[in-house]
Motif scaffolding. Structure first.
Motif, short mmCIF file in Angstrom:
data_model
loop_
_atom_site.label_atom_id
_atom_site.label_comp_id
_atom_site.label_asym_id
_atom_site.label_seq_id
_atom_site.Cartn_x
_atom_site.Cartn_y
_atom_site.Cartn_z
N ARG A 119 0.84 -1.21 0.00
CA ARG A 119 0.00 0.00 0.00
C ARG A 119 0.88 1.26 0.00
NH1 ARG A 119 -3.62 -0.80 4.88
NH2 ARG A 119 -2.73 -2.85 5.10
N ALA A 120 1.94 1.22 0.81
CA ALA A 120 2.83 2.39 0.88
C ALA A 120 3.53 2.58 -0.49
CB ALA A 120 3.85 2.20 1.99
N PHE A 121 3.89 1.47 -1.12
CA PHE A 121 4.62 1.52 -2.39
C PHE A 121 3.78 2.17 -3.50
CE2 PHE A 121 5.98 -1.14 -6.22
CZ PHE A 121 7.12 -0.38 -6.48
N ILE A 122 2.49 1.83 -3.54
CA ILE A 122 1.65 2.32 -4.66
C ILE A 122 0.93 3.63 -4.34
CG2 ILE A 122 1.28 0.01 -5.59
CD1 ILE A 122 -1.53 0.04 -4.41
N ASP A 123 1.07 4.08 -3.11
CA ASP A 123 0.29 5.21 -2.62
C ASP A 123 0.23 6.42 -3.57
OD1 ASP A 123 -1.36 6.00 -0.60
OD2 ASP A 123 0.19 7.27 0.29
N ASP A 124 1.39 6.86 -4.06
CA ASP A 124 1.42 8.07 -4.89
C ASP A 124 1.51 7.76 -6.38
OD1 ASP A 124 1.19 9.96 -2.93
OD2 ASP A 124 3.33 9.82 -2.42
N MET A 125 1.39 6.52 -6.74
CA MET A 125 1.60 6.18 -8.15
C MET A 125 0.44 6.66 -9.02
SD MET A 125 3.16 2.40 -8.31
CE MET A 125 4.83 2.11 -7.72
N MET A 162 -13.69 8.90 -30.88
CA MET A 162 -13.61 8.66 -29.43
C MET A 162 -12.17 8.84 -28.93
SD MET A 162 -14.73 5.16 -27.57
CE MET A 162 -13.99 4.62 -26.06
N LYS A 163 -11.21 8.33 -29.71
CA LYS A 163 -9.80 8.47 -29.30
C LYS A 163 -9.36 9.93 -29.34
CE LYS A 163 -8.23 3.92 -30.79
NZ LYS A 163 -7.36 3.20 -31.73
N ARG A 164 -9.84 10.64 -30.37
CA ARG A 164 -9.48 12.07 -30.49
C ARG A 164 -10.00 12.84 -29.29
NH1 ARG A 164 -10.53 12.14 -35.76
NH2 ARG A 164 -12.72 12.56 -35.40
N ARG A 165 -11.18 12.50 -28.84
CA ARG A 165 -11.79 13.20 -27.71
C ARG A 165 -11.14 12.83 -26.38
NH1 ARG A 165 -17.32 15.01 -28.57
NH2 ARG A 165 -17.79 14.77 -30.76
N ASN A 166 -10.48 11.68 -26.37
CA ASN A 166 -9.98 11.15 -25.09
C ASN A 166 -8.51 10.79 -25.14
OD1 ASN A 166 -12.69 10.90 -23.62
ND2 ASN A 166 -13.08 9.77 -25.50
N PRO A 167 -7.61 11.79 -25.10
CA PRO A 167 -6.19 11.47 -25.02
C PRO A 167 -5.88 10.79 -23.67
CG PRO A 167 -6.54 13.81 -24.67
CD PRO A 167 -7.87 13.23 -25.06
N PRO A 168 -4.73 10.11 -23.56
CA PRO A 168 -4.43 9.40 -22.31
C PRO A 168 -4.49 10.32 -21.09
CG PRO A 168 -2.88 8.79 -24.02
CD PRO A 168 -3.70 9.91 -24.58
N VAL A 169 -4.91 9.73 -19.98
CA VAL A 169 -5.14 10.47 -18.74
C VAL A 169 -4.44 9.75 -17.59
CG1 VAL A 169 -6.97 11.08 -17.09
CG2 VAL A 169 -7.40 11.28 -19.51
N ALA A 170 -3.87 10.52 -16.68
CA ALA A 170 -3.24 9.91 -15.50
C ALA A 170 -4.18 9.96 -14.31
CB ALA A 170 -1.94 10.65 -15.17
N HIS A 171 -4.34 8.81 -13.64
CA HIS A 171 -5.13 8.74 -12.41
C HIS A 171 -4.30 8.07 -11.32
CE1 HIS A 171 -9.10 9.86 -13.95
NE2 HIS A 171 -8.88 9.11 -14.99
N LYS A 172 -4.49 8.50 -10.09
CA LYS A 172 -3.86 7.83 -8.95
C LYS A 172 -4.33 6.38 -8.88
CE LYS A 172 -1.57 10.92 -6.33
NZ LYS A 172 -2.15 11.31 -5.07
N GLN A 185 -22.35 12.09 -13.24
CA GLN A 185 -21.09 12.81 -13.45
C GLN A 185 -20.22 12.76 -12.20
OE1 GLN A 185 -21.61 16.91 -14.67
NE2 GLN A 185 -21.47 16.13 -16.76
N GLY A 186 -18.95 12.47 -12.40
CA GLY A 186 -18.02 12.41 -11.27
C GLY A 186 -17.20 13.69 -11.15
N GLU A 187 -16.25 13.64 -10.22
CA GLU A 187 -15.35 14.79 -10.04
C GLU A 187 -14.14 14.62 -10.96
OE1 GLU A 187 -14.39 14.84 -5.88
OE2 GLU A 187 -16.49 14.96 -5.30
N VAL A 188 -13.45 15.74 -11.20
CA VAL A 188 -12.22 15.66 -11.98
C VAL A 188 -11.15 15.09 -11.07
CG1 VAL A 188 -10.45 16.95 -13.23
CG2 VAL A 188 -12.86 17.59 -13.45
N THR A 189 -10.68 13.89 -11.38
CA THR A 189 -9.66 13.26 -10.53
C THR A 189 -8.41 12.91 -11.33
OG1 THR A 189 -10.69 11.12 -10.93
CG2 THR A 189 -11.30 12.24 -8.90
N GLY A 190 -8.46 13.12 -12.64
CA GLY A 190 -7.30 12.75 -13.45
C GLY A 190 -6.73 13.96 -14.15
N ARG A 191 -5.52 13.79 -14.70
CA ARG A 191 -4.96 14.90 -15.48
C ARG A 191 -4.65 14.39 -16.88
NH1 ARG A 191 0.78 15.00 -15.37
NH2 ARG A 191 1.50 13.18 -14.24
N VAL A 192 -5.09 15.19 -17.84
CA VAL A 192 -4.90 14.82 -19.24
C VAL A 192 -3.43 14.98 -19.58
CG1 VAL A 192 -5.55 15.41 -21.61
CG2 VAL A 192 -7.24 15.59 -19.77
N LEU A 193 -2.87 14.00 -20.26
CA LEU A 193 -1.46 14.06 -20.62
C LEU A 193 -1.29 14.79 -21.94
CD1 LEU A 193 -0.75 10.48 -19.39
CD2 LEU A 193 -0.03 12.59 -18.28
#
Ligand SMILES: O=C(O)CCC(=O)C(=O)O
Ligand SMILES: [Fe+2]
Length: 305
Positions: free
Chosen positions: A150-156, A179-189, A276-284
Motif C-alpha cells: 500500500r505504501a509503495f503504490i500510494d502516490d503512483m 472517441m480516441k481524439r476526444r480522449n487522449p491518455p489520462v493519468a489517475h492515482k 457525473q463524477g469529479e475531476v480526478t485525473g490529469r490529461v497528458l
C-alpha cells in the motif's frame, strides 16, 4: 418508506432493494436511505422496475448530475443524450457499436479526467442464458494488500487509455477515431479516496497502458499483480439479469466486466445513465495520444511527471 428493504446478495458487495416504486418521485428520507445503502453495499439491485426512459432519468438525477456522454456521443438514445444504449441489436440496420461494451475489467470513464460517480443500468431485453455482469469491491482489493505494498503504490499514477477498451476493432473505425481524439491518455492515482466515505480503494483495470515512472517491465509486472489481485473471486458479485432489473453501482470504489457468455443472436438491451463524477485525473500531453511508440511515450510522460 417503512417498506424499503435492503437485503445483501453478495459477500463482498451487492444488495437487493425492494419495497420502492422508482416511477414515483422520491421523498428526501427515502433518497437518503437509498444513498446510505448504496455507500454501504456499492451495488444495488432494484428488481421489477418497469421504467420509461424519462422515469429512469428522473430517478438517476436524485443522485447527481447526469453525464451527456460527450466522451462517446454517437452511442446515445436518439431522443435522450443522458441514456447510453448498451445493446447488440441492430441500429439503423447495422450491428450496434455498443454490442461489446465493457468486455474487460474497468471502472467507467477512467479514460477521461472525470470518471463517472456511478451508473444506473436498466435491463430491457436479455438472452435466455448468460450476459451476466460482474462487479468487484475495490475497497477490499486495496485493504487486503500488505502495508508495504500500500505504501509503495500510494502516490503512483497510472495512464488510462481509451484505445485499450476491448473490442474497438469491431466498431465503426470512424467512431473509434472520434472517441480516441476526444480522449487522449489520462493519468489517475492508483489509490483513490472516496469523497463520501473517506475510504481508500484501488483503481486499476485493463485499460491502463503503464505506470508513470516505472520501466515497461516493472509496470507490466506490477499491473499484472494488481489486476489479478483486484479480480479475485472473493471481491466479486456476479449479477444474473432479469428484465426490468435496475442496477446502480458506485463507480468510485468498484470495477466491473460485462461477460460475453451468451448467444449474440439473442437480443440484449440495456439502458445506462451515468452520474457525473469529479475531476480526478490529469490529461497528458496531446502528443502522447498520437504515438504508438511506447518508448517515446514513456519518455514524454517522464518529462511531464
Ligand atoms: O452491459 C453490461 O452489463 C455493462 C456494460 C458496461 O460496462 C457499462 O454499461 O458500463
Ligand atoms: Fe462499464
Amino acid at each position: 418508506m417503512s417498506t424499503l428493504q435492503v437485503k445483501p446478495i453478495g459477500y463482498a458487495l451487492g444488495a437487493e432493494v425492494t419495497g420502492v416504486d422508482l416511477r414515483r418521485p422520491l421523498e428526501p428520507a427515502l433518497k437518503d436511505a437509498i444513498n446510505d445503502a448504496w455507500l454501504r453495499h456499492l451495488v444495488l439491485v432494484f428488481p421489477g422496475q418497469d421504467l420509461s426512459t424519462n422515469e429512469q432519468i428522473a430517478f438517476s438525477r436524485c443522485f447527481g448530475d447526469l453525464d451527456k456522454h460527450e466522451f462517446q456521443p454517437r452511442y446515445t438514445h436518439p431522443d435522450h443524450r443522458e441514456i447510453l444504449l448498451v445493446t447488440n441489436k441492430l441500429i439503423d440496420g447495422k450491428p450496434s457499436d455498443t454490442r461489446n461494451t465493457g468486455r474487460n475489467w474497468h471502472t467507467d470513464l477512467t479514460f477521461t479526467s472525470r470518471p463517472a460517480k456511478g451508473a444506473l443500468l436498466l435491463c430491457r431485453e436479455k438472452p435466455p442464458v448468460g450476459g451476466d455482469t460482474m462487479f468487484a469491491n475495490m475497497y477490499l482489493a486495496y485493504e487486503t494488500l500488505s502495508q508495504r505494498m500500500r505504501a509503495f503504490i500510494d502516490d503512483m499514477e497510472a495512464i488510462h487509455d481509451a484505445s485499450l477498451v476491448k473490442g474497438l476493432e469491431q466498431r465503426d473505425p470512424e467512431k473509434v477515431a472520434d472517441m480516441k481524439r476526444r480522449n487522449p491518455p489520462v493519468a489517475h492515482k492508483v489509490v483513490q479516496t472516496h469523497p463520501e466515505t473517506g475510504r481508500r480503494s484501488l483503481l486499476v483495470g485493463q485499460r491502463i497502458r503503464g505506470i508513470i515512472g516505472l520501466s515497461d517491465a516493472e509496470s507490466a509486472a506490477l499491473l499484472g499483480f494488481l489486476n489479478e489481485h483486484a479480480e479475485s473471486p472473493e471481491f466479486i458479485y456476479r449479477h444474473r439479469w432479469t428484465v426490468n432489473d435496475l442496477v446502480m453501482w458506485d463507480n468510485r470504489c468498484t470495477q466491473h466486466i460485462a461477460l460475453p457468455d451468451f448467444d449474440q443472436r439473442q437480443p440484449r438491451l440495456m439502458l445506462r445513465c451515468s452520474l457525473q463524477g469529479e475531476v480526478t485525473g490529469r490529461v497528458l500531453e496531446p502528443a502522447a495520444a498520437r504515438t504508438d511508440d511506447r518508448e517515446a511515450l514513456m519518455q514524454m510522460l517522464a518529462a511531464v511527471a
